[in-house]
Design an enzyme around this catalytic site. Structure first.
Site, PDB file in Angstrom:
ATOM      1  N   HIS A 176      59.772  -8.246  -3.194  1.00 48.19           N
ATOM      2  CA  HIS A 176      61.141  -8.027  -3.296  1.00 48.19           C
ATOM      3  C   HIS A 176      61.245  -7.203  -2.738  1.00 48.19           C
ATOM      4  CE1 HIS A 176      65.899  -6.480  -4.443  1.00 48.19           C
ATOM      5  NE2 HIS A 176      64.859  -6.206  -4.594  1.00 48.19           N
ATOM      6  N   HIS A 191      61.088  -2.542   0.900  1.00 49.75           N
ATOM      7  CA  HIS A 191      61.149  -0.501   1.024  1.00 49.75           C
ATOM      8  C   HIS A 191      59.230  -0.716   1.523  1.00 49.75           C
ATOM      9  CE1 HIS A 191      64.604   0.001  -0.934  1.00 49.75           C
ATOM     10  NE2 HIS A 191      64.051  -1.762  -1.199  1.00 49.75           N
ATOM     11  N   LYS A 230      70.196  -4.763   6.944  1.00 50.40           N
ATOM     12  CA  LYS A 230      69.679  -4.153   5.934  1.00 50.40           C
ATOM     13  C   LYS A 230      70.841  -2.700   5.810  1.00 50.40           C
ATOM     14  CE  LYS A 230      67.267  -2.501   1.948  1.00 50.40           C
ATOM     15  NZ  LYS A 230      67.474  -3.287   0.776  1.00 50.40           N
TER      16      LYS A 230
END
Length: 289
Positions: A176, A191, A230
């Site tokens: 994730h 990220h 995103k």
């Protein structure tokens, strides 16, 4: 009721630990001193000689317009950076995942071996050793570095259902946060600047502009990955894999499910980490700035 029971047990366990004095309170100033030290001693971080990037135009999370005609990253010194052990073993992990939420992950023995090699390499660095020593001093982990590697394996690489209503083991904290996932028309997680660079280079990611930027090297980006958007993802541009693992792991242990605030060289940073609440055990659901 099952999930509520688990959460009650977790809260009770934390309460008992605090009462018995096993876990020490950590002040923001202490955390700032530690993470600033980790940042300043990150010898594997990319320097201005190792990468070039262009912010281009500002955008916002609701925009679908491309405000960045060029790629975010125009150059990364792969021949130097990507041969470093922590980078090399990190890169080995990036193709281990199916990015669609709801699609089960089938972890092979080869992939488990890659996870262990990565953890072994980052735990050789002074950054992760200082992290383990700090967490041990505060009562969160044992004095054993081997045990700490096992905890990292469980916290970051255990597979679990991304949705609380599902039993499909389709996600993990590492996937994730560092790789990214797709849920319908939206991108979840994602990220990490290295993954962004590689996906942009392959033509899978389209940088649409920046939402925010502040020191030291924190960039909020708006982008499209394959056919999904995103709205906002935070990247620590140029940081090493071990620094990000250390930073997020510290915040997870010390301030999970709430703001983790600290300073790096005078710049205020806020990290959010959340635990998985639909499974027994101790796993990261997400971590981001």
């Amino acid at each position: 009721m099952f999930i509520q029971g688990i959460m009650a047990i977790r809260r009770a366990s934390i309460f008992v630990l605090v009462l018995t004095g096993v876990v020490s309170c950590v002040e923001d100033t202490e955390l700032s001193t530690l993470i600033t030290s980790l940042w300043n001693s990150d010898t594997n971080a990319a320097t201005s000689h190792d990468l070039r990037y262009s912010y281009q135009q500002h955008t916002d999370t609701s925009s679908s317009t491309d405000h960045a005609p060029n790629r975010l990253f125009s150059y990364v010194n792969e021949n130097y950076l990507f041969h470093k052990p922590t980078y090399r073993t990190f890169l080995d992990l990036l193709d281990n995942y199916r990015n669609s939420v709801g699609t089960a992950e089938h972890v092979t023995t080869t992939e488990v071996a890659e996870e262990l090699r990565f953890l072994n390499e980052i735990c050789k660095t002074s950054i992760m050793q200082k992290t383990q020593q700090f967490l041990h001093k505060k009562g969160y982990v044992s004095s054993s570095m081997v045990d700490f590697e096992h905890k990292l394996k469980s916290v970051w690489f255990t597979t679990y259902p991304r949705s609380g209503s599902s039993r499909t083991l389709d996600s993990s904290g590492f996937e994730h946060v560092f790789v990214g996932e797709v849920k319908g028309s939206s991108v979840d997680g994602f990220h990490n600047w290295i993954q962004f660079y590689l996906e942009e280079k392959k033509g899978h990611a389209n940088y649409l502009g920046y939402v925010f930027k502040h020191q030291p090297g924190i960039l909020g980006v708006h982008f499209k990955w394959y056919s999904s958007y995103k709205k906002l993802s935070s990247l620590i541009v140029g940081s090493s894999p071990e620094f990000e693992m250390a930073c997020y792991t510290l915040c997870y242990y010390l301030h999970r499910n709430r703001d983790c605030q600290f300073n790096i060289n005078g710049h205020t940073i806020r990290v959010k980490t959340y635990e998985v609440d639909n499974m027994p055990g101790d796993q990261i659901a997400t971590a981001y700035l």
